[in-house]
Write an enzyme that holds these catalytic residues in place. Structure first.
Site, short mmCIF file in Angstrom:
data_model
loop_
_atom_site.label_atom_id
_atom_site.label_comp_id
_atom_site.label_asym_id
_atom_site.label_seq_id
_atom_site.Cartn_x
_atom_site.Cartn_y
_atom_site.Cartn_z
N LYS A 194 0.94 -1.11 0.18
CA LYS A 194 -0.03 0.06 0.01
C LYS A 194 0.94 1.38 -0.02
CE LYS A 194 -1.88 2.92 2.02
NZ LYS A 194 -1.75 4.32 1.53
N GLU A 245 8.88 0.64 11.35
CA GLU A 245 10.26 1.57 11.26
C GLU A 245 9.56 2.94 11.02
OE1 GLU A 245 12.37 4.07 9.29
OE2 GLU A 245 12.95 2.59 7.74
N CYS A 269 13.88 9.24 7.38
CA CYS A 269 13.60 8.84 8.79
C CYS A 269 15.08 9.03 9.44
CB CYS A 269 12.87 7.68 8.94
SG CYS A 269 12.45 6.91 7.54
N GLU A 326 10.80 15.25 15.91
CA GLU A 326 11.01 14.94 14.22
C GLU A 326 10.48 16.23 13.40
OE1 GLU A 326 9.43 11.41 12.52
OE2 GLU A 326 11.63 11.49 11.44
#
Ligand code: ADP
Length: 497
Positions: free
Chosen positions: A192, A267, A301, A401
């Site tokens: 997806k 992750e 990331c 982040e």
């Protein structure tokens, strides 16, 4: 004759789109419309304009894909030997290389990334299929020392139907590393892609099918996370989920998976430190810092988003860094600038909010700090490469982040302080260090909580190197032989003789 790279770039820049992009899901070896007939828009981040539409999937499409993947698991794919699986993966790698230009231009248009980066991602996807092609027949178990009256062994079996929930920052390479490992292990898979970037995953599925993969072994369902994604992760026919994305969505995925006791690998995000010690090679470190945070406009990331800098060199290093960063040129990804756009208007707003809050809290903006409007880019979504000197280690600009081209600087006095600074957030994805003193570098590598540590080259490694996070950055490992094992379930067999 297929168009050349120059022709594809010209087509995308002049017409704003590419001809022949798929618009349906890829289920059971063919492109199919959404059961509801619904479609949604895809935007070019470099101009802010819609360039294509694609299927908006929901629970009906997911049901169909899971059904096809489950059937494929018991058919021809189950009978294929590991070596045969490997040969199909190897042919997929060849086809990716043959279609590299089209894949890269589509990826750059869709994600906004610079074409050179998209080309590197395509090479990495091909390498990933090549690596797992070779790994398929090397999945070995062990024999168990039970004594003279028993024979015992372990075997690795495919976990079953494996789902890949793919993010928008590395659409092709993230899909490839999950899909290739799952197929090598003998699983069938459903990817997806993120709703911002569906096309490279669809093109990859078409190539894998052309390489000889049986229908249903690799399916793609497109659509939003809330509809298609949620239906997939909550589906009882799914045996494993690899999720790559944000922490809040990862938590949600884990909760949905728990209801069916479905295995997950997560992750998630990062706020990765990059320590630069006084004894490093300054030019190498400068290049490393710039690449670590401004590659893919900081939307990685594992971006090195926190520079942890030793005080004795800090003034000179920051002067040079600010000088270099001020010269970086922004532009449409297909024009190969130094830094491309960010993925969406909402991402741009989010970055702006973080920077405004940092400014208001008294952190010093050393470079950039504002939305940018490069020429030739319509209403594309750009943010200036930014550097912020952190006021305190617990400031949100150090802790949160941002997922944009924003570097935070933390000044430290020595290695011990660098280690403390590196470990000062809830994230633990990667860490980097630049130092000529390998003892110091290895001590840092041991003491820092991170899934991987890079010494004197940020983002070093390849498909052979396992990758994943600890703590809020998630768990489970992709890539390497560890990544292959994510898609296996271990069976122990013991016989009395
Ligand atoms: P972002 O917030 O930056 O879009 P996400 O972590 O939400 O990042 O998205 C990563 C991937 O997860 C995308 O493919 C997205 O469609 C998908 N996703 C989002 N929400 C869900 C959900 N509730 N269940 C499953 N997948 C989801």
């Amino acid at each position: 004759m297929s168009p050349t790279k120059a022709e594809l770039i010209a087509e995308a820049l002049e017409t704003g789109t590419l001809r022949g992009l798929p618009s349906g899901h890829f289920i059971g070896g063919q492109f199919v419309d959404a059961a509801s007939g619904a479609t949604m828009e895809c935007f070019d981040p470099g101009t802010g304009a819609v360039f294509a539409r694609f299927a908006a999937g929901d629970a009906d499409d997911v049901d169909r894909a899971v059904g096809d993947a489950a059937r494929a698991l018991t058919g021809e794919w189950q009978r294929a030997t590991p070596a045969e699986r490997g040969r199909i993966l190897g042919r997929t790698a060849e086809l990716i290389r043959q279609h590299a230009d089209r894949l890269a231009v589509a990826e750059a248009l869709d994600s906004g990334k610079r074409l050179v980066e998209a080309e590197a991602d395509v090479r990495s996807a091909a390498r990933t299929f090549e690596y797992y092609a070779g790994a398929a027949d090397k999945l070995e178990g062990i024999s168990l020392p039970l004594g003279p009256d028993h024979v015992g062994m372990t075997i690795e079996e495919p976990v079953g139907v494996a789902v890949q929930i793919v993010p928008w920052n590395y659409p092709l390479s993230t899909a490839a590393r999950g899909v290739a490992a799952a197929l090598a292990a003998g699983c069938t898979t459903i990817a997806k892609p993120a709703e911002q970037t569906p096309f490279s995953t669809l093109l990859l599925a078409e190539l894998a099918f052309a390489a000889g993969l049986p229908a249903g072994a690799f399916n793609v369902v497109t659509g939003t996370g809330r509809q298609a994604g949620a239906a997939l992760v909550g589906h009882p026919g799914v045996n494993h989920i690899t999720f790559t994305g944000s922490v809040p969505t990862g938590i949600d995925v884990m909760q949905q998976a728990a209801r069916n006791v479905t295995r997950v690998a997560l992750e998630l995000g990062g706020k990765s430190p990059l320590a630069v010690l006084a004894d490093c090679d300054i030019d190498t470190a400068l290049n490393g810092v710039i690449e670590a945070i401004y590659e893919n406009a900081g939307q990685i990331c594992s971006a090195g988003s926190r520079l942890v800098l030793e005080r004795s060199i800090s003034e000179n290093f920051i002067d040079r860094l600010v000088g270099r960063v001020g010269k970086l040129i922004l532009g449409h990804g297909l024009r190969n600038p130094d830094v491309g756009p960010v993925i969406s208007w909402s991402q741009l707003e989010k970055i702006e909010r973080h920077v405004a809050a940092a400014r208001a809290a008294g952190n010093a903006i050393l470079a950039g700090g504002a939305v940018a409007h490069p020429s030739n880019s319509g209403s594309g979504w750009f943010f200036e490469p930014t550097i912020i000197a952190a006021r305190a280690f617990d400031d949100p600009i150090v802790q949160e982040e941002i997922f944009g081209p924003v570097l935070t600087v933390q000044i430290v006095d020595d290695l011990d302080e660098a280690i403390a600074a590196a470990n000062c957030t809830d994230y633990a994805l990667v860490a980097g260090i630049y130092s000529r003193d390998l003892s110091k570098a290895y001590r840092f590598a041991r003491a820092v909580d991170a899934g991987q540590v890079y010494i004197n080259e940020f983002f070093a490694g390849g498909i052979q190197a396992p990758f994943g996070g600890n703590r809020k950055s998630g768990f489970g490992r992709a890539k390497g032989m560890e990544g292959l094992k994510s898609y296996c379930k271990l069976k122990t067999i013991v016989a009395r003789i």
